[in-house]
Motif scaffolding. Sequence first.
Motif, PDB file in Angstrom:
ATOM      1  N   SER A   4       0.822  -1.206   0.000  1.00 46.67           N
ATOM      2  CA  SER A   4       0.000   0.000   0.000  1.00 46.67           C
ATOM      3  C   SER A   4       0.855   1.256   0.000  1.00 46.67           C
ATOM      4  O   SER A   4       0.558   2.220  -0.704  1.00 46.67           O
ATOM      5  N   VAL A   5       1.917   1.246   0.788  1.00 41.76           N
ATOM      6  CA  VAL A   5       2.818   2.397   0.829  1.00 41.76           C
ATOM      7  C   VAL A   5       3.502   2.582  -0.518  1.00 41.76           C
ATOM      8  O   VAL A   5       3.614   3.698  -1.033  1.00 41.76           O
ATOM      9  N   ILE A   6       3.941   1.490  -1.112  1.00 42.72           N
ATOM     10  CA  ILE A   6       4.613   1.566  -2.414  1.00 42.72           C
ATOM     11  C   ILE A   6       3.654   2.104  -3.476  1.00 42.72           C
ATOM     12  O   ILE A   6       4.017   2.976  -4.272  1.00 42.72           O
ATOM     13  N   ILE A   7       2.421   1.628  -3.477  1.00 42.54           N
ATOM     14  CA  ILE A   7       1.434   2.112  -4.446  1.00 42.54           C
ATOM     15  C   ILE A   7       1.132   3.587  -4.209  1.00 42.54           C
ATOM     16  O   ILE A   7       1.010   4.377  -5.156  1.00 42.54           O
ATOM     17  N   GLY A   8       1.038   4.015  -2.958  1.00 42.33           N
ATOM     18  CA  GLY A   8       0.815   5.417  -2.660  1.00 42.33           C
ATOM     19  C   GLY A   8       1.955   6.304  -3.133  1.00 42.33           C
ATOM     20  O   GLY A   8       1.732   7.373  -3.712  1.00 42.33           O
ATOM     21  N   ILE A   9       3.186   5.869  -2.907  1.00 39.23           N
ATOM     22  CA  ILE A   9       4.357   6.642  -3.337  1.00 39.23           C
ATOM     23  C   ILE A   9       4.411   6.725  -4.863  1.00 39.23           C
ATOM     24  O   ILE A   9       4.615   7.804  -5.434  1.00 39.23           O
ATOM     25  N   VAL A  10       4.230   5.594  -5.521  1.00 39.62           N
ATOM     26  CA  VAL A  10       4.304   5.579  -6.986  1.00 39.62           C
ATOM     27  C   VAL A  10       3.188   6.426  -7.590  1.00 39.62           C
ATOM     28  O   VAL A  10       3.424   7.199  -8.528  1.00 39.62           O
ATOM     29  N   SER A  11       1.978   6.317  -7.056  1.00 39.87           N
ATOM     30  CA  SER A  11       0.886   7.124  -7.611  1.00 39.87           C
ATOM     31  C   SER A  11       1.124   8.612  -7.359  1.00 39.87           C
ATOM     32  O   SER A  11       0.843   9.437  -8.235  1.00 39.87           O
ATOM     33  N   GLY A  12       1.660   8.975  -6.200  1.00 43.02           N
ATOM     34  CA  GLY A  12       1.977  10.381  -5.945  1.00 43.02           C
ATOM     35  C   GLY A  12       3.042  10.909  -6.880  1.00 43.02           C
ATOM     36  O   GLY A  12       2.949  12.028  -7.385  1.00 43.02           O
ATOM     37  N   LEU A  13       4.063  10.091  -7.140  1.00 45.24           N
ATOM     38  CA  LEU A  13       5.112  10.502  -8.075  1.00 45.24           C
ATOM     39  C   LEU A  13       4.580  10.636  -9.499  1.00 45.24           C
ATOM     40  O   LEU A  13       4.928  11.576 -10.219  1.00 45.24           O
ATOM     41  N   LEU A  14       3.746   9.684  -9.913  1.00 41.63           N
ATOM     42  CA  LEU A  14       3.179   9.763 -11.264  1.00 41.63           C
ATOM     43  C   LEU A  14       2.287  11.006 -11.415  1.00 41.63           C
ATOM     44  O   LEU A  14       2.347  11.678 -12.450  1.00 41.63           O
ATOM     45  N   ILE A  15       1.512  11.296 -10.402  1.00 40.23           N
ATOM     46  CA  ILE A  15       0.660  12.475 -10.468  1.00 40.23           C
ATOM     47  C   ILE A  15       1.509  13.737 -10.490  1.00 40.23           C
ATOM     48  O   ILE A  15       1.232  14.676 -11.239  1.00 40.23           O
ATOM     49  N   ARG A  16       2.564  13.771  -9.699  1.00 38.02           N
ATOM     50  CA  ARG A  16       3.414  14.965  -9.635  1.00 38.02           C
ATOM     51  C   ARG A  16       4.127  15.229 -10.957  1.00 38.02           C
ATOM     52  O   ARG A  16       4.225  16.367 -11.401  1.00 38.02           O
ATOM     53  N   TYR A  17       4.605  14.186 -11.628  1.00 40.57           N
ATOM     54  CA  TYR A  17       5.439  14.394 -12.810  1.00 40.57           C
ATOM     55  C   TYR A  17       4.701  14.312 -14.142  1.00 40.57           C
ATOM     56  O   TYR A  17       5.216  14.783 -15.149  1.00 40.57           O
ATOM     57  N   PHE A  18       3.516  13.718 -14.168  1.00 42.92           N
ATOM     58  CA  PHE A  18       2.822  13.571 -15.447  1.00 42.92           C
ATOM     59  C   PHE A  18       1.515  14.336 -15.545  1.00 42.92           C
ATOM     60  O   PHE A  18       0.914  14.375 -16.602  1.00 42.92           O
ATOM     61  N   ILE A  19       1.072  14.916 -14.464  1.00 41.38           N
ATOM     62  CA  ILE A  19      -0.192  15.675 -14.530  1.00 41.38           C
ATOM     63  C   ILE A  19       0.096  17.111 -14.165  1.00 41.38           C
ATOM     64  O   ILE A  19       0.822  17.477 -13.360  1.00 41.38           O
TER      65      ILE A  19
END
Length: 104
Positions: free
Chosen positions: A89-104
């Motif tokens: 869950s932590v890994i998915i949260g970190i990855v989704s936050g990074l994807l949102i920060r850099y691609f949106i």
Amino acid sequence: MLNYWILIGLLAVSTFLSRIIGLELMAGKEMNPTLRLYFSYVPIAIMTALIINQMLTTANGYPSVSLPVLLGCLAAAVTIKLSKMFLPSVIIGIVSGLLIRYFI
């Protein structure tokens, strides 16, 4: 810069010593149920304070909410609710936050 490293080192030593002293004093003693209940809430309170501190930011002097952190937290919360596993869950949260920060 050296002063920061000295401060970090002193804080690490003081934290370590306080934990060791606390463990030595509490070893083998039965804890009061009220105190045990209090200590069971400490980790979640600390995690909540850290997350809220990261989520609430200031932009041009006005408070605002960091969208990547908010959506990453929501993704982690949904994942932990569905899977009941903390680390994925932590890994998915970190990855989704990074994807949102850099691609949106």
